[in-house]
Design an enzyme around this catalytic site. Structure first.
Site, PDB file in Angstrom:
ATOM      1  N   ARG A   1      40.640  51.332  93.190  1.00  0.00           N
ATOM      2  CA  ARG A   1      41.773  51.706  92.336  1.00  0.00           C
ATOM      3  C   ARG A   1      43.091  51.615  93.113  1.00  0.00           C
ATOM      4  O   ARG A   1      44.125  51.271  92.554  1.00  0.00           O
ATOM      5  CB  ARG A   1      41.576  53.132  91.797  1.00  0.00           C
ATOM      6  CG  ARG A   1      42.628  53.516  90.783  1.00  0.00           C
ATOM      7  CD  ARG A   1      42.361  54.876  90.189  1.00  0.00           C
ATOM      8  NE  ARG A   1      42.728  55.942  91.092  1.00  0.00           N
ATOM      9  CZ  ARG A   1      42.500  57.236  90.857  1.00  0.00           C
ATOM     10  NH1 ARG A   1      41.884  57.605  89.748  1.00  0.00           N
ATOM     11  NH2 ARG A   1      42.888  58.150  91.705  1.00  0.00           N
TER      12      ARG A   1
ATOM     13  N   ARG B   1      41.104  73.925  88.483  1.00  0.00           N
ATOM     14  CA  ARG B   1      40.601  73.409  89.752  1.00  0.00           C
ATOM     15  C   ARG B   1      40.446  74.516  90.785  1.00  0.00           C
ATOM     16  O   ARG B   1      39.961  74.246  91.894  1.00  0.00           O
ATOM     17  CB  ARG B   1      41.596  72.397  90.312  1.00  0.00           C
ATOM     18  CG  ARG B   1      41.299  70.962  89.995  1.00  0.00           C
ATOM     19  CD  ARG B   1      42.472  70.143  90.512  1.00  0.00           C
ATOM     20  NE  ARG B   1      42.079  68.860  90.970  1.00  0.00           N
ATOM     21  CZ  ARG B   1      42.350  67.716  90.335  1.00  0.00           C
ATOM     22  NH1 ARG B   1      42.993  67.716  89.194  1.00  0.00           N
ATOM     23  NH2 ARG B   1      41.992  66.579  90.838  1.00  0.00           N
TER      24      ARG B   1
ATOM     25  N   LYS C   1      36.666  60.996  85.416  1.00  0.00           N
ATOM     26  CA  LYS C   1      37.062  62.025  84.445  1.00  0.00           C
ATOM     27  C   LYS C   1      38.074  61.477  83.440  1.00  0.00           C
ATOM     28  O   LYS C   1      37.955  61.729  82.243  1.00  0.00           O
ATOM     29  CB  LYS C   1      37.696  63.241  85.153  1.00  0.00           C
ATOM     30  CG  LYS C   1      36.782  63.924  86.151  1.00  0.00           C
ATOM     31  CD  LYS C   1      37.433  65.162  86.746  1.00  0.00           C
ATOM     32  CE  LYS C   1      38.674  64.866  87.569  1.00  0.00           C
ATOM     33  NZ  LYS C   1      38.401  64.218  88.863  1.00  0.00           N
TER      34      LYS C   1
ATOM     35  N   ARG D   1      41.363  64.531  99.534  1.00  0.00           N
ATOM     36  CA  ARG D   1      41.135  65.035  98.173  1.00  0.00           C
ATOM     37  C   ARG D   1      39.667  65.377  97.942  1.00  0.00           C
ATOM     38  O   ARG D   1      39.349  66.313  97.209  1.00  0.00           O
ATOM     39  CB  ARG D   1      41.625  64.018  97.140  1.00  0.00           C
ATOM     40  CG  ARG D   1      43.139  64.165  96.906  1.00  0.00           C
ATOM     41  CD  ARG D   1      43.779  62.859  96.469  1.00  0.00           C
ATOM     42  NE  ARG D   1      43.258  62.382  95.219  1.00  0.00           N
ATOM     43  CZ  ARG D   1      43.062  61.078  94.929  1.00  0.00           C
ATOM     44  NH1 ARG D   1      43.311  60.159  95.820  1.00  0.00           N
ATOM     45  NH2 ARG D   1      42.610  60.727  93.756  1.00  0.00           N
TER      46      ARG D   1
ATOM     47  N   ARG E   1      48.482  54.105  93.522  1.00  0.00           N
ATOM     48  CA  ARG E   1      48.869  55.510  93.409  1.00  0.00           C
ATOM     49  C   ARG E   1      49.199  56.073  94.785  1.00  0.00           C
ATOM     50  O   ARG E   1      48.505  55.762  95.755  1.00  0.00           O
ATOM     51  CB  ARG E   1      47.718  56.287  92.762  1.00  0.00           C
ATOM     52  CG  ARG E   1      48.118  57.000  91.492  1.00  0.00           C
ATOM     53  CD  ARG E   1      46.926  57.587  90.815  1.00  0.00           C
ATOM     54  NE  ARG E   1      46.403  58.785  91.496  1.00  0.00           N
ATOM     55  CZ  ARG E   1      45.504  59.588  90.955  1.00  0.00           C
ATOM     56  NH1 ARG E   1      45.045  59.343  89.745  1.00  0.00           N
ATOM     57  NH2 ARG E   1      45.081  60.635  91.607  1.00  0.00           N
TER      58      ARG E   1
END
Ligand code: ADP
Length: 195
Positions: free
Chosen positions: A128, A89, A14, A145, A134
């Site tokens: 990632r 969301r 996204k 998630r 992160r």
């Protein structure tokens, strides 16, 4: 004046695609996750509130998220359009946004759904994690998630479909190919880039 949003599971791409759309349509890309992360980094009162929620991979409460978006959409650069990434969301967020826009006589032009299967997005997020580090890219948070997305956000998809806004795009393959698919789908709806 183009008002878009992009929805899809964590890792669907996204952020990448909305940055491209922002440039092409001359609109700001507004990513609630990025704004929250900046607040965490800066240790603002909001950041201190949401840091542990985000690290666990849970959603920030709707009231905080809605307030953040409503403030952001009042900024001058968003007056003539935007692409929302990672918002709404939840059903409550959808209704909030709808009412916020309707109060100004505005509405969304399209909701782009980036479709990607779970194993592929999990693999991307693992990669990632190695690159960005992160806080919510741990194995447990990545899995969590995905589950939260399925439970809380997937139910929004039929709502956009009923509103006649949904554009479904295959999120697999090369980044450029995905961008082309999105652009084609928008053109088919006569949603044109800025001249
Ligand atoms: P991803 O799509 O990979 O989960 P984001 O950057 O969009 O990443 O979001 C990161 C985190 O920020 C979410 O897991 C959640 O904690 C918080 N967040 C972002 N947007 C929202 C939202 N609309 N509602 C609630 N929480 C949100």
């Amino acid at each position: 004046m183009t008002r878009l949003l992009i929805v899809g599971p964590p890792g669907a791409g996204k952020g990448t695609q909305s940055a491209r759309l922002a440039e092409r349509y001359s609109i700001p890309a507004i990513a609630t996750g990025d704004i929250f992360r900046q607040n965490v980094k800066d240790e603002t009162p909001l950041g201190l509130k949401v840091a542990s929620i985000m690290a666990a991979g849970d959603y920030v409460p709707d009231d905080l998220t809605n307030q953040l978006v409503s403030d952001r959409l009042e900024q001058p650069d968003a007056v003539n359009g935007f692409i929302l990434d990672g918002y709404p969301r939840t059903l409550e967020q959808i209704h909030f946004l709808d009412a916020l826009l309707a109060a100004q006589g505005e509405s969304l032009d399209a909701a782009i759904l980036l479709v990607a299967e779970k194993e592929e997005v999990v693999a991307r997020l693992r990669k990632r994690a190695l690159e960005l580090g992160r806080a919510d890219d741990t194995e447990a948070a990545i899995r969590h998630r995905q589950d939260v997305f399925l439970q809380e956000t997937a139910p929004l998809i039929p709502v956009y479909r009923d509103m006649g806004l949904l554009i479904e795009v295959d999120g697999l393959g090369e980044i450029d190919d995905v961008s082309d698919r999105i652009e084609q789908a928008l053109l088919e709806r006569d949603i044109q880039p800025a001249a």
